[in-house]
Structures are given as C-alpha cells and as structure tokens.
Design a protein around this motif. Structure first.
Motif, short mmCIF file in Angstrom:
data_model
loop_
_atom_site.label_atom_id
_atom_site.label_comp_id
_atom_site.label_asym_id
_atom_site.label_seq_id
_atom_site.Cartn_x
_atom_site.Cartn_y
_atom_site.Cartn_z
N ARG A 192 0.83 -1.21 0.00
CA ARG A 192 0.00 0.00 0.00
C ARG A 192 0.86 1.25 0.00
O ARG A 192 0.40 2.30 -0.45
CB ARG A 192 -0.92 0.00 1.23
N TRP A 193 2.09 1.14 0.47
CA TRP A 193 2.97 2.30 0.58
C TRP A 193 4.12 2.29 -0.43
O TRP A 193 4.93 3.22 -0.45
CB TRP A 193 3.58 2.37 1.98
N LEU A 194 4.19 1.27 -1.30
CA LEU A 194 5.34 1.14 -2.20
C LEU A 194 4.89 0.72 -3.60
O LEU A 194 4.15 -0.25 -3.75
CB LEU A 194 6.33 0.12 -1.65
N HIS A 221 5.04 6.26 -0.08
CA HIS A 221 4.19 7.27 0.54
C HIS A 221 3.69 6.77 1.88
O HIS A 221 3.43 5.57 2.08
CB HIS A 221 3.02 7.64 -0.38
N HIS A 222 3.58 7.70 2.80
CA HIS A 222 3.09 7.41 4.15
C HIS A 222 2.36 8.63 4.66
O HIS A 222 2.95 9.69 4.89
CB HIS A 222 4.25 7.07 5.08
N GLY A 223 1.05 8.51 4.82
CA GLY A 223 0.25 9.64 5.28
C GLY A 223 0.39 10.81 4.33
O GLY A 223 0.24 10.66 3.11
N LEU A 271 10.63 14.94 -2.64
CA LEU A 271 9.92 14.75 -1.38
C LEU A 271 8.74 15.71 -1.36
O LEU A 271 8.89 16.91 -1.58
CB LEU A 271 10.85 15.02 -0.20
N THR A 272 7.53 15.16 -1.09
CA THR A 272 6.30 15.96 -1.11
C THR A 272 5.58 15.84 0.23
O THR A 272 5.49 14.76 0.81
CB THR A 272 5.36 15.49 -2.23
#
Length: 376
Positions: A192-194, A221-223, A271-272
C-alpha cells in the motif's frame, strides 16, 4: 487573432470537431534602432478531428492538420543597418500532419493499442541575400499490448520512427534515419505504501547503431508524505538543426568530423508534503550527457561533439495552494550546468543559475478566469 470551434455528433457513435484560426501581427520597432523587435506574421491553422467509441472498450481517433505561416523581420522597410545595407529575415512555413489512435479491450484482459503519426514541413528561409529551402518529414508507428496480472501491470510493444531532412540549397546536411525499437514495462504495486516501475527499450538507428535505454523508478508514501526516486538513460541522434542554425541558416555551418550519438543518464529524487490545500515539493536532479553536440560560434559555425561529458544538476522547490476558486503556484529552481569546450570547462550558455516564478489563477462565478504570472 480569430478562431472558430465546431463540435457535433455524427451518425451512430461517431463524433466530429473542427478548429480553425487566423492570426496576424505587425512588424514593430519599439526602440527605433531600425531593427524589428517583433516580426510581422500571418498564420492560418485548420484541424478537424474524428472520434468513434463503441462504449465496450474499442475506440478510434483520427486528426489531420494544416498550418500556413509567413513571418518577416530584420530591418524595417526603408531602413538599413549601420553598414548601410538592409537585412531581411523571413520564413515561409507550410506544414501538413495526420495522426490516428486505435485501441480495443479483448475478453482475455489484453488491451491492444495502435497509434501512428506523420508530418511534412516545408520552410523557405530568407537571411539577407541568401535563401535556404528545406523539407522535413517525420513518421511514427507503435503497437502496444497491456495486461494486469495480480499486482503487476505489464506493457510490451514495437515501434518504428522515420525522419528525413532535405535541405535543397545545402544538400551536404541531408539525412534520413529509420529507428525500429522494442520495449517492455512493469508497474508493480508491491504494498500500500510502495510502487515500483521498471522499463527497458532497445532501438536500432540506421546511422548510429543499437542503443539500450533502461529506466527504474519507485514511489514511497506514508500519510501526507511521499517520495519518488527515478533513474534512467537514453540516446539522441545528432542533427544539424540547432538553435543557432534555426536563427542563421545552414550555409555558415561546418561539421568538423563525423558526429556521434548523444548518450544521457539522469536521476532525480523528490519529497512531497501535503497540508490541507497546500502541497510542498522539493526535488533534486542530476543529468550527464556524453558526446553532447555543440555549435562553436565564430566566423563560421562549427558543429561537433564535446570532448567531455556535460553535467546538469540542481534543486527545485514548488508550492501549490488550491481552493475551490483560487490557485497559487510558486516555484524556485537552482541549476548548475557545465560543459567542456575546446578551451576550458564553462557554464552552459543561456541556462540561468536561479529562477523564480509565481502563478495566480482566480475563477469568478464559474464564468470568468483571471490569471497573473510573474517570473524572474
């Protein structure tokens, strides 16, 4: 400027659109130095489009276009340079193009796509007392197939490109390239995060040989946080058509020795962070180009590959704030671009070290739009 737009459904599941425009501008000398600061031009553009969709996974799109343009600059009418001579820069352009896309979804889950395009460009350059006429044709065709297998989206395909350049008054710069290629790609959602994406393309250029262009990228992505990494490479076949020759013609150009294809590698990381209506992104990037083609300016223009690779690195910061009717985009970029000429290591010309910009867009009552841009 004047434009007309027409759109209508046709029989069955066909549709049609048409765009036509006519544009004109006068030649103006704002600082009164006898040289036109804005060229005079007249341009006409015609572009019909045809659509078909059976609403069951099969669709077709085709378009054709024509552009006619006459552009005139240089010294103002009745005026001359300090040398006492008039100098006219003029360009007549005639362009025809066509393209089509077809895709169909089969019962076994395979999505087939076929697309192609063709363009023919004729230009007549006038540079003072010299005239240069040329024809430039390009063609492209690609067949792809895509299928989803578990967490993977697989794509494979075949492509071919054709480019032919015929300068009638400087025939020594004529060339014709045919480049067939094959490519594969795998987009994988591993968690879910990769997510990862890997691709490779193998091309064979009829003048410069075979080239492999790989690319690998990943998204984490994380949060409200996300970061993306990317690395890849590619090639470009050299051409006598550069910014310098577009402005001054080919008659002053000399090719010192047989040219080599440019080979490039690049990488980036960003980085966002999202904070409600605000999004902030910081990006770092690096690129290296071996055998970069450069035009050395002097009494003649000398076209040659640089002896050492050129390097381009920098950072970019972008902030976007968006609400229902207002959006603001601000960006800052720092770029350091270096190359080695026949004399020494220098900065690449016309590449600003710092750049800053702000765009503001405001939508009023879903009818009017107001935009403001500022760049430095």
């Amino acid at each position: 400027d004047a434009a007309v737009w027409y759109s209508a459904p046709l029989a069955g599941r066909w549709g049609l659109t048409f765009l036509g425009s006519a544009n004109g501008q006068s030649r103006r000398d704002f600082n009164r130095d006898n040289w036109a600061d804005t060229a005079r031009y007249e341009r006409t553009v015609l572009r019909p489009r045809l659509f078909w969709d059976n609403r069951s996974g099969t669709s077709f799109f085709a378009t054709a276009g024509a552009t006619l343009e006459q552009r005139t600059g240089g010294t103002m009418p009745g005026r001359a340079l300090p040398s006492g001579n008039a100098y006219v820069e003029a360009l007549a352009t005639r362009r025809l193009d066509a393209g089509a896309v077809f895709q169909t979804l089969r019962g076994n889950g395979l999505l087939w796509s076929l697309r192609g395009s063709w363009s023919a460009l004729h230009q007549d350059h006038r540079l003072g007392d010299e005239n240069e006429r040329d024809d430039h044709e390009t063609g492209f065709a690609e067949l792809t197939v895509r299928r989803t297998v578990g967490h993977h989206t697989l794509v494979g395909g075949l492509a071919i490109e054709r480019e032919r350049y015929t300068p009638h008054d400087t025939p020594q710069f004529a060339f014709a390239d045919t480049t067939p290629g094959v490519f594969v790609q795998d987009d994988a959602d591993l968690a879910r995060w990769l997510a990862l994406s890997a691709s490779a393309r193998l091309d064979h250029n009829s003048r410069f040989g075979t080239f492999l262009s790989p690319r690998l990228s990943g998204l984490v992505h994380h949060g409200p946080w996300s970061t993306r990494l990317s690395f890849g490479g590619g090639f470009a076949a050299p051409s006598p058509l550069t910014e310098e020759t577009e402005a001054s013609g080919l008659s002053r150009l000399t090719v010192v020795r047989p040219l080599q294809a440019e080979r490039g590698t690049n990488g980036s990381i960003d980085l966002t962070r999202r904070l409600g209506p605000l999004s902030l992104t910081l990006t770092g990037f690096y690129a290296r180009v071996a055998h970069a083609v450069e035009v050395e300016r002097g009494n003649q223009y000398l076209l040659a590959n640089l002896p050492e690779p050129s390097h381009n690195s920098g950072v970019e910061a972008v902030g976007v704030w968006k609400s229902d009717d207002l959006s603001v985009v601000a960006n800052y970029a720092y770029i350091r671009s270096r190359e080695t000429t026949s004399e020494r290591r220098v900065d690449v010309p016309l590449t600003p070290r710092h750049s800053l910009g702000v765009d503001v867009g405001w939508e009023i009552a879903e009818v009017w739009r107001l935009g403001i841009e500022w760049y430095h």
